[in-house]
Design a protein around this motif. Structure first.
Motif, PDB file in Angstrom:
ATOM      1  N   VAL A 198       0.703  -8.801  17.031  1.00  0.00           N
ATOM      2  CA  VAL A 198       1.523  -8.914  15.825  1.00  0.00           C
ATOM      3  C   VAL A 198       1.182 -10.231  15.128  1.00  0.00           C
ATOM      4  CG1 VAL A 198       3.877  -9.053  14.925  1.00  0.00           C
ATOM      5  CG2 VAL A 198       3.370  -7.566  16.873  1.00  0.00           C
ATOM      6  N   PRO A 199       0.854 -10.198  13.835  1.00  0.00           N
ATOM      7  CA  PRO A 199       0.451 -11.442  13.144  1.00  0.00           C
ATOM      8  C   PRO A 199       1.586 -12.458  13.066  1.00  0.00           C
ATOM      9  CG  PRO A 199      -0.169  -9.483  11.877  1.00  0.00           C
ATOM     10  CD  PRO A 199       0.749  -9.025  12.967  1.00  0.00           C
ATOM     11  N   HIS A 200       1.230 -13.732  13.112  1.00  0.00           N
ATOM     12  CA  HIS A 200       2.183 -14.802  12.831  1.00  0.00           C
ATOM     13  C   HIS A 200       2.349 -14.998  11.324  1.00  0.00           C
ATOM     14  CE1 HIS A 200       0.427 -16.214  16.839  1.00  0.00           C
ATOM     15  NE2 HIS A 200       1.667 -15.877  17.105  1.00  0.00           N
ATOM     16  N   LEU A 201       1.362 -14.510  10.566  1.00  0.00           N
ATOM     17  CA  LEU A 201       1.331 -14.701   9.124  1.00  0.00           C
ATOM     18  C   LEU A 201       0.620 -13.499   8.520  1.00  0.00           C
ATOM     19  CD1 LEU A 201       1.879 -17.034   6.959  1.00  0.00           C
ATOM     20  CD2 LEU A 201      -0.552 -17.560   7.194  1.00  0.00           C
ATOM     21  N   THR A 202       1.143 -12.982   7.410  1.00  0.00           N
ATOM     22  CA  THR A 202       0.477 -11.873   6.731  1.00  0.00           C
ATOM     23  C   THR A 202       0.115 -12.284   5.306  1.00  0.00           C
ATOM     24  OG1 THR A 202       2.545 -10.877   5.935  1.00  0.00           O
ATOM     25  CG2 THR A 202       1.733 -10.178   8.082  1.00  0.00           C
ATOM     26  N   ILE A 203      -1.024 -11.779   4.849  1.00  0.00           N
ATOM     27  CA  ILE A 203      -1.508 -12.044   3.504  1.00  0.00           C
ATOM     28  C   ILE A 203      -1.743 -10.688   2.850  1.00  0.00           C
ATOM     29  CG2 ILE A 203      -3.283 -13.164   2.109  1.00  0.00           C
ATOM     30  CD1 ILE A 203      -3.874 -14.975   4.488  1.00  0.00           C
ATOM     31  N   ALA A 204      -0.981 -10.394   1.796  1.00  0.00           N
ATOM     32  CA  ALA A 204      -1.050  -9.067   1.197  1.00  0.00           C
ATOM     33  C   ALA A 204      -0.550  -9.119  -0.239  1.00  0.00           C
ATOM     34  CB  ALA A 204      -0.214  -8.077   2.013  1.00  0.00           C
ATOM     35  N   TRP A 205      -0.940  -8.109  -1.016  1.00  0.00           N
ATOM     36  CA  TRP A 205      -0.419  -7.975  -2.371  1.00  0.00           C
ATOM     37  C   TRP A 205       1.013  -7.459  -2.300  1.00  0.00           C
ATOM     38  CZ3 TRP A 205      -3.463 -10.359  -5.599  1.00  0.00           C
ATOM     39  CH2 TRP A 205      -4.833 -10.398  -5.342  1.00  0.00           C
ATOM     40  N   GLN A 206       1.853  -7.981  -3.181  1.00  0.00           N
ATOM     41  CA  GLN A 206       3.274  -7.635  -3.159  1.00  0.00           C
ATOM     42  C   GLN A 206       3.786  -7.602  -4.589  1.00  0.00           C
ATOM     43  OE1 GLN A 206       6.569 -10.463  -1.760  1.00  0.00           O
ATOM     44  NE2 GLN A 206       6.225  -9.227   0.061  1.00  0.00           N
ATOM     45  N   ASP A 207       4.694  -6.653  -4.866  1.00  0.00           N
ATOM     46  CA  ASP A 207       5.293  -6.594  -6.196  1.00  0.00           C
ATOM     47  C   ASP A 207       6.096  -7.860  -6.461  1.00  0.00           C
ATOM     48  OD1 ASP A 207       4.185  -4.162  -6.686  1.00  0.00           O
ATOM     49  OD2 ASP A 207       5.999  -3.003  -6.278  1.00  0.00           O
ATOM     50  N   ILE A 208       5.967  -8.386  -7.675  1.00  0.00           N
ATOM     51  CA  ILE A 208       6.699  -9.602  -8.026  1.00  0.00           C
ATOM     52  C   ILE A 208       8.193  -9.357  -8.006  1.00  0.00           C
ATOM     53  CG2 ILE A 208       7.131 -11.223  -9.928  1.00  0.00           C
ATOM     54  CD1 ILE A 208       4.204 -11.030 -10.643  1.00  0.00           C
ATOM     55  N   GLY A 209       8.611  -8.136  -8.272  1.00  0.00           N
ATOM     56  CA  GLY A 209      10.036  -7.830  -8.253  1.00  0.00           C
ATOM     57  C   GLY A 209      10.637  -7.862  -6.860  1.00  0.00           C
ATOM     58  N   GLY A 210       9.770  -7.790  -5.836  1.00  0.00           N
ATOM     59  CA  GLY A 210      10.253  -7.851  -4.467  1.00  0.00           C
ATOM     60  C   GLY A 210      10.494  -9.278  -4.035  1.00  0.00           C
ATOM     61  N   GLU A 211      10.853  -9.458  -2.783  1.00  0.00           N
ATOM     62  CA  GLU A 211      11.116 -10.791  -2.247  1.00  0.00           C
ATOM     63  C   GLU A 211       9.799 -11.533  -2.054  1.00  0.00           C
ATOM     64  OE1 GLU A 211      13.173 -12.955   1.650  1.00  0.00           O
ATOM     65  OE2 GLU A 211      13.056 -10.785   1.493  1.00  0.00           O
ATOM     66  N   MET A 212       9.657 -12.675  -2.725  1.00  0.00           N
ATOM     67  CA  MET A 212       8.450 -13.475  -2.598  1.00  0.00           C
ATOM     68  C   MET A 212       8.736 -14.659  -1.686  1.00  0.00           C
ATOM     69  SD  MET A 212       6.126 -11.937  -4.264  1.00  0.00           S
ATOM     70  CE  MET A 212       4.895 -13.212  -4.200  1.00  0.00           C
TER      71      MET A 212
END
Length: 220
Positions: A65-79
């Protein structure tokens, strides 16, 4: 492409500078890892004694399980980060000899399951109307969609930051430009991984390094 995805988890093995260094497990989308993160690691390895282990976002198949994830995310979601290390500009690209340089008349549109409404967002932002004659192709992720565009399968909506080299040398063209589409890159500390206390400053420093080196690389 399969070989590139299979090699993701061992791509940074040579960056291990000390056998007893803390191991930070980073989950990353394949296209981001292949076209951005791995070149960044090769150009300027993170400071300090840290082992960076790249893995896919899906922890299945016995993956850690990653300690950190890097991914595209909708700006409307939790940043989880106040700023994005990459520009939030997206647009349709294709092989220069595969399609005409005109609005998407009859052009096959490459969709990704990880971002199913990308073309709808583009149409709204660009003021275009979908062409009923356009073919539709569906890919599992952005890495496969990009590959489809490179070989002339059709047009794919992609982040500008991941295709700069291809645009510069003419392997891809973006005749309609790039626009913000309500999506950005998120660097998200995982709440599911077991996080030793010794890794907390390592993760903090790695995130700071990512932002710093992303700015440097964009100016190269």
């Amino acid at each position: 492409m399969v070989q590139a995805l299979d090699s993701l988890e061992s791509a940074t093995e040579r960056l291990r500078v000390h056998p007893r260094a803390p191991r930070l497990i980073v989950g990353c989308e394949p296209a981001l890892a292949e076209r951005w993160l791995i070149p960044l690691l090769a150009a300027a390895p993170p400071p300090g004694l840290v082992v960076v282990e790249l893995t896919l976002l899906d922890p299945g198949g016995g993956r850690a399980v990653p300690h950190l994830t890097i991914a595209w995310q909708d700006i409307g979601g939790e940043m989880h980060t106040p700023t994005s290390p990459l520009p939030d500009a997206f647009g349709p690209v294709h092989h220069p000899l595969a399609l005409p340089r005109r609005p998407c008349v009859g052009a096959t549109r490459i969709h990704t399951r990880s971002w199913p409404d990308a073309w709808e967002r583009w149409e709204r932002a660009a003021g275009q109307v979908a062409d009923g004659r356009a073919g539709e192709v569906f890919m599992a992720d952005l890495a496969l969609a990009l590959r489809g565009a490179e070989v002339g399968l059709g047009r794919a909506i992609v982040p500008e930051a991941l295709v700069r080299e291809e645009l510069a040398d003419g392997r891809l063209i973006a005749p309609f430009g790039f626009r913000p589409l309500g999506r950005r890159l998120a660097i998200v500390p995982s709440g599911n991984a077991i996080m030793p206390a010794a890794l907390l400053p390592v993760r903090r420093d790695f995130i700071a390094w990512l932002h710093r080196e992303a700015q440097v690389s964009s100016g190269r």
